[in-house]
Design an enzyme around this catalytic site. Sequence first.
Site, PDB file in Angstrom:
ATOM      1  N   ASP A  24     -26.682  29.993 -50.387  1.00  0.00           N
ATOM      2  CA  ASP A  24     -25.966  29.637 -51.162  1.00  0.00           C
ATOM      3  C   ASP A  24     -25.304  31.067 -52.307  1.00  0.00           C
ATOM      4  O   ASP A  24     -25.131  31.334 -53.592  1.00  0.00           O
ATOM      5  CB  ASP A  24     -27.002  29.010 -53.014  1.00  0.00           C
ATOM      6  CG  ASP A  24     -27.585  27.586 -52.252  1.00  0.00           C
ATOM      7  OD1 ASP A  24     -27.311  27.678 -50.684  1.00  0.00           O
ATOM      8  OD2 ASP A  24     -28.989  27.214 -52.977  1.00  0.00           O
ATOM      9  N   LYS A 129     -26.946  21.731 -48.646  1.00  0.00           N
ATOM     10  CA  LYS A 129     -28.089  21.336 -48.947  1.00  0.00           C
ATOM     11  C   LYS A 129     -27.797  20.555 -49.937  1.00  0.00           C
ATOM     12  O   LYS A 129     -27.629  21.268 -51.279  1.00  0.00           O
ATOM     13  CB  LYS A 129     -29.457  21.815 -48.979  1.00  0.00           C
ATOM     14  CG  LYS A 129     -28.158  23.509 -49.661  1.00  0.00           C
ATOM     15  CD  LYS A 129     -30.455  24.531 -49.833  1.00  0.00           C
ATOM     16  CE  LYS A 129     -30.077  25.719 -50.690  1.00  0.00           C
ATOM     17  NZ  LYS A 129     -29.718  25.489 -51.944  1.00  0.00           N
ATOM     18  N   CYS A 162     -34.029  29.201 -55.872  1.00  0.00           N
ATOM     19  CA  CYS A 162     -33.725  28.795 -53.948  1.00  0.00           C
ATOM     20  C   CYS A 162     -34.023  29.562 -53.145  1.00  0.00           C
ATOM     21  O   CYS A 162     -34.521  28.958 -51.795  1.00  0.00           O
ATOM     22  CB  CYS A 162     -32.012  28.316 -53.980  1.00  0.00           C
ATOM     23  SG  CYS A 162     -31.428  26.785 -54.610  1.00  0.00           S
TER      24      CYS A 162
HETATM   25  C1  C5J Z   1     -30.139  28.649 -56.460  1.00  0.00           C
HETATM   26  C2  C5J Z   1     -30.273  27.415 -58.561  1.00  0.00           C
HETATM   27  N1  C5J Z   1     -29.312  28.690 -55.295  1.00  0.00           N
HETATM   28  N2  C5J Z   1     -30.017  28.582 -59.457  1.00  0.00           N
HETATM   29  N3  C5J Z   1     -29.177  27.468 -57.397  1.00  0.00           N
HETATM   30  O1  C5J Z   1     -30.936  29.668 -56.688  1.00  0.00           O
HETATM   31  O2  C5J Z   1     -30.250  26.537 -59.140  1.00  0.00           O
END
Ligand code: C5J
Length: 221
Positions: A24, A129, A162
Amino acid sequence: MPVVDAEPGPFEFQTDSTALLVIDMQRDFLMPGGFGESLGNDVSQLRRTIGPLAALLAAWRGAGLPVIHTREGHLPDLSDCPPAKLTRGAPSQRIGDPGAFGRILIRGEYGHDIIDELQPLDGEPVIDKPGKGAFYATNLQNILDKYQAKSLIVTGVTTEVCVHTTVREANDRGYECLVPADCVGSYFPEFQQAGLKMIAAQGGIFGWVGASPSLITAIQE
Ligand code: C5J
């Protein structure tokens, strides 16, 4: 066999059965002026991972090893976003609302894509995802089976969300996970610290925590 200095002890892995996961690293989370910053977060806490991660990616690719990227986000009609997730957070700053870089966390929007510095190369899988974990509602398991992966290097953002969700599930699925501390980031320094501690605690309850320089040295030796 490559060995990396890590907590709770040295992390050993085989290069032919290890994949690098980049979680991400999206503009919505990392770009100044974007969604993450609009929520009051300090994006510099995430952006400090870009340099180390770029160096790790260069070394990993240079060694011909597999890289898998993920992006958190949803279909434009939001049909894959559960109401419990959609209604979370302040109105006007929810998933699908217009943001500085397009609709927030919507596939195909500029903000949803990976930052320029870490763009995937042709042939590297990019997993879209809908959840926090990289296994939920994705084909990650199939991709890892194809690579015959036994170990994962897990990097990206955010450490306690994540990255953690993915490491926990990977551990349950039988993978040995190394998290290089300088290649994962949280908006909250205290969560970064606690998140890393939780992985390596109790003899490595979820995995190992190291740093990218030792990992790079290990694959270049
Ligand atoms: C991730 C989030 N990628 N913090 N998303 O950690 O909402």
